[in-house]
Design an enzyme around this catalytic site. Structure first.
Site, PDB file in Angstrom:
ATOM      1  N   ARG A  13       0.827  -1.214   0.000  1.00 24.27           N
ATOM      2  CA  ARG A  13       0.000   0.000   0.000  1.00 24.27           C
ATOM      3  C   ARG A  13       0.861   1.264   0.000  1.00 24.27           C
ATOM      4  O   ARG A  13       0.529   2.262  -0.626  1.00 24.27           O
ATOM      5  CB  ARG A  13      -0.911   0.009   1.228  1.00 24.27           C
ATOM      6  CG  ARG A  13      -1.917  -1.127   1.281  1.00 24.27           C
ATOM      7  CD  ARG A  13      -3.025  -0.962   0.247  1.00 24.27           C
ATOM      8  NE  ARG A  13      -4.077  -1.928   0.410  1.00 24.27           N
ATOM      9  CZ  ARG A  13      -5.181  -1.717   1.128  1.00 24.27           C
ATOM     10  NH1 ARG A  13      -5.360  -0.577   1.745  1.00 24.27           N
ATOM     11  NH2 ARG A  13      -6.112  -2.648   1.211  1.00 24.27           N
ATOM     12  N   ALA A 431      -6.062  -0.454   9.822  1.00 20.34           N
ATOM     13  CA  ALA A 431      -5.065   0.587  10.114  1.00 20.34           C
ATOM     14  C   ALA A 431      -5.644   1.661  11.030  1.00 20.34           C
ATOM     15  O   ALA A 431      -5.063   1.994  12.073  1.00 20.34           O
ATOM     16  CB  ALA A 431      -4.569   1.203   8.813  1.00 20.34           C
ATOM     17  N   GLU A 462      -3.138 -10.185   7.402  1.00 20.73           N
ATOM     18  CA  GLU A 462      -2.307 -10.571   6.267  1.00 20.73           C
ATOM     19  C   GLU A 462      -0.968  -9.845   6.351  1.00 20.73           C
ATOM     20  O   GLU A 462      -0.827  -8.859   7.079  1.00 20.73           O
ATOM     21  CB  GLU A 462      -3.001 -10.204   4.941  1.00 20.73           C
ATOM     22  CG  GLU A 462      -4.354 -10.857   4.759  1.00 20.73           C
ATOM     23  CD  GLU A 462      -5.095 -10.320   3.537  1.00 20.73           C
ATOM     24  OE1 GLU A 462      -4.570  -9.389   2.892  1.00 20.73           O
ATOM     25  OE2 GLU A 462      -6.188 -10.829   3.241  1.00 20.73           O
ATOM     26  N   ASN A 465      -0.731  -6.080   6.001  1.00 21.22           N
ATOM     27  CA  ASN A 465      -1.260  -5.295   7.124  1.00 21.22           C
ATOM     28  C   ASN A 465      -0.146  -4.819   8.060  1.00 21.22           C
ATOM     29  O   ASN A 465      -0.292  -3.805   8.745  1.00 21.22           O
ATOM     30  CB  ASN A 465      -2.254  -6.111   7.951  1.00 21.22           C
ATOM     31  CG  ASN A 465      -3.451  -6.601   7.169  1.00 21.22           C
ATOM     32  OD1 ASN A 465      -3.997  -7.651   7.448  1.00 21.22           O
ATOM     33  ND2 ASN A 465      -3.878  -5.844   6.167  1.00 21.22           N
ATOM     34  N   ARG A 468       1.210  -1.081   8.258  1.00 18.92           N
ATOM     35  CA  ARG A 468       0.442   0.077   8.738  1.00 18.92           C
ATOM     36  C   ARG A 468      -0.340  -0.221  10.014  1.00 18.92           C
ATOM     37  O   ARG A 468      -0.618   0.683  10.779  1.00 18.92           O
ATOM     38  CB  ARG A 468      -0.559   0.527   7.658  1.00 18.92           C
ATOM     39  CG  ARG A 468       0.067   1.033   6.388  1.00 18.92           C
ATOM     40  CD  ARG A 468      -0.923   1.030   5.238  1.00 18.92           C
ATOM     41  NE  ARG A 468      -1.316  -0.324   4.875  1.00 18.92           N
ATOM     42  CZ  ARG A 468      -2.508  -0.849   5.089  1.00 18.92           C
ATOM     43  NH1 ARG A 468      -3.461  -0.126   5.624  1.00 18.92           N
ATOM     44  NH2 ARG A 468      -2.777  -2.080   4.726  1.00 18.92           N
ATOM     45  N   LYS A 481      -8.392  -9.922  13.345  1.00 17.24           N
ATOM     46  CA  LYS A 481      -7.866  -8.594  13.665  1.00 17.24           C
ATOM     47  C   LYS A 481      -8.416  -8.064  14.990  1.00 17.24           C
ATOM     48  O   LYS A 481      -7.670  -7.509  15.806  1.00 17.24           O
ATOM     49  CB  LYS A 481      -8.199  -7.607  12.548  1.00 17.24           C
ATOM     50  CG  LYS A 481      -7.395  -7.791  11.283  1.00 17.24           C
ATOM     51  CD  LYS A 481      -7.729  -6.723  10.256  1.00 17.24           C
ATOM     52  CE  LYS A 481      -6.858  -6.864   9.007  1.00 17.24           C
ATOM     53  NZ  LYS A 481      -7.148  -5.830   8.004  1.00 17.24           N
ATOM     54  N   VAL A 507     -20.932  -5.623  10.057  1.00 21.86           N
ATOM     55  CA  VAL A 507     -22.113  -4.822  10.385  1.00 21.86           C
ATOM     56  C   VAL A 507     -22.998  -4.743   9.143  1.00 21.86           C
ATOM     57  O   VAL A 507     -22.540  -4.449   8.047  1.00 21.86           O
ATOM     58  CB  VAL A 507     -21.723  -3.401  10.877  1.00 21.86           C
ATOM     59  CG1 VAL A 507     -21.078  -3.462  12.236  1.00 21.86           C
ATOM     60  CG2 VAL A 507     -20.810  -2.690   9.890  1.00 21.86           C
ATOM     61  N   CYS A 587     -17.606   0.527 -25.394  1.00 25.08           N
ATOM     62  CA  CYS A 587     -17.037   0.515 -26.748  1.00 25.08           C
ATOM     63  C   CYS A 587     -15.567   0.913 -26.729  1.00 25.08           C
ATOM     64  O   CYS A 587     -14.759   0.430 -27.522  1.00 25.08           O
ATOM     65  CB  CYS A 587     -17.826   1.437 -27.682  1.00 25.08           C
ATOM     66  SG  CYS A 587     -17.871   3.163 -27.160  1.00 25.08           S
TER      67      CYS A 587
END
Length: 950
Positions: A13, A431, A462, A465, A468, A481, A507, A587
């Site tokens: 990231r 994060a 992962e 992660n 950060r 987490k 949620v 297109c």
């Protein structure tokens, strides 16, 4: 970051924020951070996560109990031990690529000690010490930053030397666009295609390519731009370059910018202020003198002013006046601000640490990488509006010998109890969620007898992660987490043990039995730490329904925003929405790409069309009874689906990997040779429109078919990725040995292709998409050719599940190769794997510095919510871009008012009926109590009653 390689799994990231070149520069930088109270460790944490060569820390001072209120790597058993000694090992766990070292020594830092470093950060130092270190750093070409926090006040000073080169001031992608005309003359105006604004600003530089008639502009030295309008800009003199004929692309060129910094000694007398809040335009001048007065007071008394002590505050104001007068200042200083600074001088707040620490860490990265514009040169930030309405007395702010003494010095013991008894729901523990929990732990949120924190996140941890989401370590990979984050902050502050309840629920409507009336009745508010708009909007609706305050924030690279939603006062999160993302016409993607984004989208769609959808359809045929009959009855796609089943299950079903290679080679021929030949057969390069203009002009680029070459790396990459993915569909073992591919392809005969007449090409977005299938083909014959599902009992294909973060699964490899082959067809500049992954994977760029700052701003608003402030002007929504840098704050927008009869209402109002009324009682209630006629009663999509129907 060993050598030239960067661990893209860890830094994925962040790479999209900083880029490879900036990170390679950072990997050669040794950073020294002096002072390891809360601010120092926050800076060190963010810099270590970012990936510099090394972080060295210096602070031989013994740990005090009050340090634990902001210094999240200290524990109660560390009290009395040197801060650096106990902090460094925990800092080192953040990033295995960044060694964390302790600079040995005792007493104050000296100039000689900072010599080996490329960047030096001083925290919690007196002004004379800052001047001493800064003068030495300037003489040695070392970048210098000084930062300090005093309660709700923060200061930062940068000195990057006389000539600092900034290679990219904004970090934004260079603008580019198509040209329809270039004037010849002394102030030549360039006109762009009127589909897209050029996006340039005065002073930008551009170069050109593919221009016909003024070929000298192609690849020219960058030309300075003056904008004339959204679609026009001038580039100076083009006299003698010929007459423009057609075509052309402009591309913005990022030019290095040379910045000049003054020394701290010069800046004390002639400061250059960076404004963080334009509503406090005159406050930096007062704080500039106030921080000098605090330093002078400390030097004279060997202590800071006592909390809310009037005598010490008077001394600070007197010192400030003298300093201001001696510097030639004539404007009036704000005595109330100086008094507040004195009152809070011993205060240390985790949200302020997060704001200033995140900002300073980004400045360190700018110094090390030359990426983004540094702050020039003096920054003062405050959040005085976070103070309680009823300000504490001097007795209320005296230290208790607890970890919260730094916060009590600002807010008082009574308010600390309010903080401790908060009941908050945190949605998400990525994060932002990790930073939020860390701040709450330091603040002592929910540590009281009535306090509780609910946190939910259904994701597991992962590798990417870890860069950060600093509460997680390598040992946590694969764990939930929410659970890991809750355990980590309970370790930081044992007062939270038993006070955090971790959930693994999404949620949404499906979990309203979990997060329903009883749950919301038991919380005071909600804090979102989400990464998608739909989930944010859902939680916003729940907060409006249950009339709970909501704290919202988000980041995008170096950009961040924060929003506070207060019942009956502000609009909700969903009251205003961003415009929808501009989609690419089908297109354009299918036949007329002119930008790499178009070919990447085409390749992403091809990935699904080859490796996801057909195996899924085959499995439906094999597992669902009467699938063929059901499919034939459905409209539209039945013929294509049956052909797909026939192709993947009968005609082209491979049994060896060699057959997968042959399939991939034929797919190459189909997509990059035959399709292009057919397109040019229908629309030759000399085709003209009805008005006589060339068809292949403007955004329409004429393609060329490719010629397959196994020795071309791009062709081989496509072949290898496509063959391996096809093999995965059938459960066959893949291969990567080039010799195997070469042997198979050289023995394969490729059928000759002849373009067909009558094939329809979609030219405009409004035209129906061309159907390549022959609908007249005998469907009965296709069905008859399919093996009965019973003959293949237990057999299934394996649809590919797209996963962007696995570098071994060929997914991004295929999309990159497929996109770049198509780009080659159309003469579009190809993109590397990194850029392709960003676009195809819809990755949101992120960096720890921005996250830390955004969360700090949110928590400053949380203080206000806990205080139940009830005026719109008490709250602030924040907008930040650390690259520029830029801070902007505004009052939240008030909830829109509506009216019926004489009653005003907003989205926060509702009718509340007690008991279980009959329909007649329900209608009578509105008539009698509100003078309103009920005309319809519905539940969901069902109408239960209407006055219009007898």
């Amino acid at each position: 970051v060993p050598g030239d390689s960067i661990d893209e799994g860890l830094y994925s990231r962040q790479l999209y924020v900083l880029g490879h070149e900036a990170m390679k520069k950072m990997a050669t930088s040794n950073v020294l951070i002096v002072g390891l109270k809360g601010l120092g460790v926050e800076i060190a944490k963010n810099v270590a996560l970012a990936g510099v060569k090394s972080v060295t820390v210096y602070d031989p001072t013994p740990t005090e109990i009050a340090d634990l209120g902001t210094q999240f790597f200290l524990r109660e058993e560390d009290v009395g031990k040197p801060r650096a000694q106990v902090t460094a090992p925990r800092l080192a766990e953040l990033n295995s690529y960044v060694p964390v070292k302790i600079l040995e020594g005792s007493g104050e830092i000296t100039a000689e000690m900072v010599a080996p470093y490329q960047c030096v950060v001083l925290t919690n130092a007196t002004i004379p010490k800052q001047i001493e270190i800064d003068e030495f750093c300037r003489s040695k070409g070392i970048y210098f930053i000084a930062a300090d926090i005093r309660g709700l006040f923060g200061s930062v000073f940068n000195d990057f030397g006389n000539d600092f080169t900034c290679v990219d001031a904004t970090g934004e992608n260079p603008q580019s666009g198509m040209i329809v005309h270039i004037e010849e003359g002394e102030d030549a105006v360039v006109t762009c295609l009127d589909e897209t604004r050029h996006g340039l600003e005065d002073g930008d530089y551009v170069t050109f390519s593919e221009v016909k008639g003024m070929e000298a502009l192609n690849g020219c030295e960058p030309r300075k731009v003056t904008t004339k309008g959204p679609y026009t800009f001038s580039i100076g003199n083009t006299t003698g370059l010929g007459t423009y004929k057609s075509g052309g692309l402009f591309t913005q060129v990022k030019m290095p910018k040379i910045l000049h910094f003054k020394s701290l000694k010069e800046s004390l007398a002639q400061p250059e202020f960076f404004i963080t809040d334009f509503a406090k335009w005159d406050r930096p001048a007062t704080l500039h003198v106030g921080f000098q007065a605090l330093s002078a007071f400390y030097e004279s008394n060997n202590r800071l002013p006592r909390p809310r002590n009037a005598e010490d505050a008077a001394t600070i104001i007197g010192l400030a006046k003298d300093i201001h007068k001696n510097a030639g200042g004539e404007d009036e200083l704000d005595k109330k601000v100086l008094e507040a600074l004195s009152f809070q001088a011993t205060g240390d707040l985790s949200p302020m640490v997060a704001v200033i620490g995140g900002f300073v860490a980004q400045e360190v990265l700018k110094a090390c990488s030359a990426k983004f514009h540094p702050m020039q040169q003096n920054m003062y930030f405050d959040s005085l509006e976070s103070l309680p309405k009823e300000q504490p007395s001097e007795a209320d702010v005296q230290p208790l010998g607890s970890r919260y003494d730094g916060q009590i010095a600002v807010f008082g013991k009574v308010f600390q109890e309010k903080i401790a008894n908060v009941k908050e729901f945190l949605v998400g523990s990525g994060a932002i969620g990790c930073e939020m929990l860390k701040n709450w732990a330091m603040m002592g949120l929910a540590t009281g007898p009535e306090g509780v924190i609910h946190v939910t996140d259904l994701d597991t941890i992962e590798k990417s992660n870890l860069n950060r989401q600093f509460l997680f370590r390598a040992k946590d990979l694969g764990k939930f987490k929410a659970e890991s984050a809750a355990a980590a902050v309970a370790d930081m502050n044992p007062d939270l043990k038993g006070k955090i309840i971790a959930h693994q629920d999404r949620v949404g409507a499906e979990t309203e039995d979990v997060y329903g009336d009883e749950f919301f009745a038991g919380i005071d508010g909600v804090t979102n730490a989400l990464d998608n708009v739909l989930a944010r909007q859902y939680m916003d609706r729940r907060c409006v329904f249950y009339q709970k305050p909501l704290l919202e924030s988000g980041t995008l690279g170096t950009k961040a925003n924060t929003q506070v939603v207060i019942p009956f006062l502000t609009e909700s999160y969903s009251s205003s929405q961003d415009p929808p993302e501009k989609s690419i016409p089908s297109c354009t993607v299918k036949n007329f790409p002119n930008a790499i984004e178009h070919t990447i989208q085409w390749a992403r769609e091809a990935f699904d069309a080859l490796f996801v959808n057909p195996p899924t359809t085959v499995n439906l045929y094999l597992s669902q009874p009467n699938f063929v009959e059901t499919t034939l009855k459905s409209s539209g796609q039945h013929h294509d689906q049956l052909k797909q089943i026939e192709k993947y299950l009968v005609k082209e079903r491979p049994t060896t990997f060699a057959q997968c290679i042959e399939w991939a080679r034929l797919q190459f021929e189909q997509d990059y040779v035959n399709e292009i030949k057919q397109l040019l057969f229908n629309l030759p390069k000399d085709q003209v429109n009805s008005n006589g203009t060339p068809f292949w002009s403007g955004p329409k680029r004429a393609p060329d078919p490719l010629s397959f070459d196994i020795n071309n790396p791009l062709h081989f990459e496509y072949l290898m990725a496509a063959a391996n993915l096809h093999a995965f569909n059938y459960g066959l073992k893949g291969e990567t040995d080039p010799a195997i591919f070469k042997k198979t392809v050289e023995a394969q005969k490729i059928p000759e292709f002849t373009p067909k007449s009558g094939v329809k090409i979609q030219i405009n977005e409004n035209e129906p998409v061309a159907n390549d299938s022959n609908d007249d083909e005998d469907i009965d014959a296709i069905v008859a050719s399919l093996p009965p599902p019973s003959s293949l009992a237990g057999f299934r294909l394996a649809p590919v599940e797209f996963e962007k973060d696995d570098d071994t699964n060929h997914h991004i490899d295929f999309i990159t190769a497929a996109s770049n082959l198509r780009a080659t067809n159309y003469g579009i500049t190809v993109a590397d794997r990194h850029k392709t992954k960003l676009i195809a994977g819809k990755i949101i760029p992120a960096i720890a510095t921005t996250t830390a700052l955004a969360v700090g701003l949110v928590c400053l608003e949380l203080y206000k919510i806990i205080d139940k402030k009830d005026k719109l002007e008490d709250y602030k929504n924040g907008f930040v871009n650390l690259a520029l840098p830029f801070f902007g704050f505004s009052e939240p927008i008030a909830a829109a008012k509506q009216k019926y009869n004489d009653t005003e209402w907003t989205l926060w109002d509702r009718f509340e009926l007690n008991g279980n009324p009959t329909l007649q009682e329900f209608i009578d209630y509105f008539q009698n109590e509100h003078k309103l006629d009920v005309q319809m009663v519905s539940q969901g999509v069902s109408m239960l009653w209407s006055g219009f129907i007898p």
